[in-house]
Design a protein around this motif. Structure first.
Motif, mmCIF file in Angstrom:
data_model
loop_
_atom_site.group_PDB
_atom_site.id
_atom_site.type_symbol
_atom_site.label_atom_id
_atom_site.label_comp_id
_atom_site.label_asym_id
_atom_site.label_seq_id
_atom_site.Cartn_x
_atom_site.Cartn_y
_atom_site.Cartn_z
ATOM 1 N N GLN A 168 0.986 -1.216 0.343
ATOM 2 C CA GLN A 168 -0.222 -0.521 0.056
ATOM 3 C C GLN A 168 0.523 1.224 -0.369
ATOM 4 O O GLN A 168 1.104 1.772 1.086
ATOM 5 N N PRO A 169 0.983 1.841 -0.757
ATOM 6 C CA PRO A 169 2.020 3.114 -1.093
ATOM 7 C C PRO A 169 1.353 4.085 -0.670
ATOM 8 O O PRO A 169 2.834 5.153 -0.232
ATOM 9 N N LYS A 170 0.102 4.786 0.553
ATOM 10 C CA LYS A 170 0.403 5.259 1.566
ATOM 11 C C LYS A 170 0.899 5.309 2.407
ATOM 12 O O LYS A 170 1.715 6.118 3.140
ATOM 13 N N TYR A 171 1.579 4.256 2.648
ATOM 14 C CA TYR A 171 2.411 3.626 4.019
ATOM 15 C C TYR A 171 3.428 3.935 3.980
ATOM 16 O O TYR A 171 4.631 4.383 4.550
ATOM 17 N N GLN A 172 4.369 4.339 3.039
ATOM 18 C CA GLN A 172 5.280 4.405 2.313
ATOM 19 C C GLN A 172 6.029 6.238 1.553
ATOM 20 O O GLN A 172 7.550 6.456 1.670
ATOM 21 N N GLN A 173 5.213 6.481 1.609
ATOM 22 C CA GLN A 173 5.056 8.264 1.792
ATOM 23 C C GLN A 173 6.022 8.873 1.936
ATOM 24 O O GLN A 173 5.436 8.834 2.739
ATOM 25 N N GLY A 174 7.161 8.862 1.516
ATOM 26 C CA GLY A 174 7.822 10.119 2.331
ATOM 27 C C GLY A 174 8.514 9.940 3.283
ATOM 28 O O GLY A 174 9.481 10.566 4.322
ATOM 29 N N GLU A 176 11.354 7.278 1.832
ATOM 30 C CA GLU A 176 11.551 6.431 0.598
ATOM 31 C C GLU A 176 13.361 7.079 0.335
ATOM 32 O O GLU A 176 13.499 8.340 1.452
#
Length: 417
Positions: A168-174, A176
Motif C-alpha cells: 500500500q503506497p500510502k504507508y511508504q510515502q515520505g 523513501e
C-alpha cells in the motif's frame, strides 16, 4: 478524579488525574501526531467494555486492534502478570528464561513449526521473518536470492522493511528510499504470483486475511496453491498471522482453515492478550540459518511478557473455547447479513471468525463509526468504505446483539441523512 458507583460497577478507585478534555489537550501538546486520534480518552476496561474519563461505557469491538483477544483485564492474564512481576520482570537473553521456554513449548506443541524467536511487536516479528528468509536463501541458493513477493493491499508493519513489504503506497510515502527486495502482486491471484517469481525471489509473504487492507479473505484454494507453488520452486512461504493468529478466526492459526503449514510465521497482537509480545516461528531447517549474533531483541521474550502470553494461550487452547468463538462469530455474521439485506448501503459482509468487515457502497464508514461511538459502540473504519469489527474472542451473543442494535440505529441515521 474518582469514578464510583454505577459508572464503574461496585469498585471505587482513583483512575485519572485529568478529565477527558484535559487528557486530549495534553496529548495534542505532548505527543507526536502520528495518529488521527478520536476525541475519546479511555481509562478502564473489563471484558468487552471500556470506560472513558467522563465515566461513559462503550462496547469495545476494536479490542486494541485485535490485541485484547480475551477482552480487557482477563483475570488469568492479570494474575499471571502480578505473580511474575513479583519474581522477575526482566533479565537478558544472555541467560535462559523459564517462562520463555514454557511459552515456546506451547506454541511449538500447537503448531507444525519447530523454533521460536520472541520480540515485542508484530512489525518486529515480520522483520525477523524477512531477515530469516534472506539468510536461509543466501545459504541455500547464494547471494542473488533475496526478493520477497507480497500482496497488494497487504499490511506488514511500520518499520522501514515492513512498510517496504506492505503493498500500500500510502504507508511508504515520505520514507523513501525504502529497502529494496520486495515486489507486489494482486491478492488471490495465483497466476500473477507465478509470473512474478524471478531469479532473485526467495520467499512469498502473505496474510490469510488482509485486515488493514479491508478484511480481504484468502480464497479456499489460494493458500494451498501458493504452498504448492513455493514447494515447486524452492521458495519459502511466510504467513503474517499477527492479526489472524491466536484464535482470532476460530482456529488457533488462520492457516489451519486452509490445511497448509507455512515455513515461517509471524505472531503478535492477541498473543499477549494486551501485553506487548511478538514471535516468529519457523521449521527446523529454516531456523538453522540463524546463528548466534544474527538477530536479537533486548526485551524480546522477557519473563513478564511470556507469563502473560502463556496465560492467554492456555486459556484459548482450553477445550471448547475456540468452538465457542466460532459459534458466536457465526451469530455475529448472520446478524450483519440481516443488516445487509435491510440497508442497501452495505455492499458486502466478509471475514473469518471474529475478524469481520462490512464494505459500504459509499463513503460513509467514518460517519457510521462516529454515530456508533456516540451511542456506546467502538468499531473501526478502514478508509472511507470499510467497517472492521474485532470484538474480543470472549464476547457473548447478548453483547453482539447489543452492538448490532447500535449499528442498526447508526446505519438508519446515515441512510436517512
Amino acid at each position: 478524579m474518582t469514578f464510583v458507583g454505577s459508572r464503574f460497577g461496585e469498585r471505587e478507585e482513583e483512575l485519572v488525574d485529568l478529565d477527558q478534555e484535559e487528557i486530549i489537550t495534553q496529548a495534542g501538546r505532548c505527543l507526536m501526531q502520528t495518529y488521527g486520534r478520536l476525541p475519546l480518552a479511555l481509562v478502564r476496561g473489563e471484558g468487552a467494555y471500556v470506560w472513558d474519563a467522563a465515566g461513559r461505557r462503550y462496547l469495545d469491538f476494536v479490542s486494541g486492534l485485535a490485541v485484547n483477544g480475551l477482552g480487557h483485564c482477563h483475570p488469568r492474564v492479570v494474575e499471571a502478570i502480578r505473580a511474575q512481576a513479583g519474581v522477575l520482570m526482566h533479565c537478558s537473553n544472555l541467560y535462559h528464561i523459564e517462562p520463555q521456554v514454557r511459552l515456546a513449548g506451547l506454541l511449538i506443541e500447537n503448531s507444525a513449526l519447530d523454533r521460536v524467536f520472541f520480540c515485542n511487536s508484530g512489525a518486529e516479528a515480520v522483520e525477523t521473518a524477512i531477515k530469516l528468509a534472506r539468510k536461509w536463501a543466501k545459504k541455500r541458493h547464494g547471494p542473488e536470492r533475496y526478493e520477497i513477493i507480497t500482496a497488494l493491499q497487504s499490511f506488514h508493519g511500520r518499520t522501514l522493511a515492513a512498510i517496504a513489504a506492505t503493498g500500500q503506497p500510502k504507508y511508504q510515502q515520505g520514507f523513501e528510499p525504502l529497502p529494496p527486495g520486495f515486489s507486489y502482486v494482486p491478492f488471490n491471484d495465483l497466476d500473477a504470483l507465478r509470473a512474478a517469481v524471478g531469479e532473485h525471489t526467495c520467499a512469498v509473504m502473505l496474510e490469510p486475511v488482509q485486515g488493514e487492507g479491508g478484511v480481504n479473505v484468502a480464497a479456499p484454494d489460494y493458500l494451498p496453491g501458493v504452498r504448492a507453488l513455493c514447494d515447486e520452486l524452492g521458495l519459502l512461504l511466510i504467513l503474517d498471522e499477527v492479526q489472524t493468529g491466536i484464535g482470532r478466526t476460530g482456529r488457533f492459526f488462520a492457516h489451519e482453515h486452509y490445511g497448509i503449514t507455512p515455513d515461517i510465521m509471524s505472531l503478535a497482537k492477541s498473543l499477549g492478550a494486551g501485553f506487548p509480545i511478538g514471535a516468529a516461528l519457523a521449521r527446523e531447517d529454516v531456523a538453522a540459518a540463524f546463528t548466534p549474533g544474527d538477530h536479537a531483541s533486548t526485551f524480546g521474550g522477557n519473563p513478564l511478557a511470556c507469563a502473560a502470553a502463556t496465560a492467554a494461550v492456555e486459556t484459548i487452547l482450553e477445550s471448547g473455547f475456540l468452538d465457542q468463538v466460532t459459534r458466536t462469530a457465526g451469530h455475529f455474521r448472520r446478524r450483519l447479513e440481516e443488516l445487509r439485506a435491510r440497508f442497501p448501503m452495505i455492499k458486502e459482509v466478509r471475514g473469518l471468525g471474529m475478524l469481520i468487515g462490512a464494505e459500504l457502497n459509499r463513503d460513509a464508514a467514518k460517519a457510521v463509526q462516529g454515530r456508533c461511538q456516540e451511542s456506546g459502540l467502538l468499531i473501526n473504519a478502514i478508509g472511507d468504505r470499510i467497517l472492521r469489527f474485532l470484538p474480543p474472542l470472549t464476547v457473548t451473543t447478548a453483547e453482539v446483539d447489543a452492538a448490532v442494535d447500535i449499528l442498526t440505529t447508526a446505519l438508519a441515521q446515515e441512510s436517512e441523512g
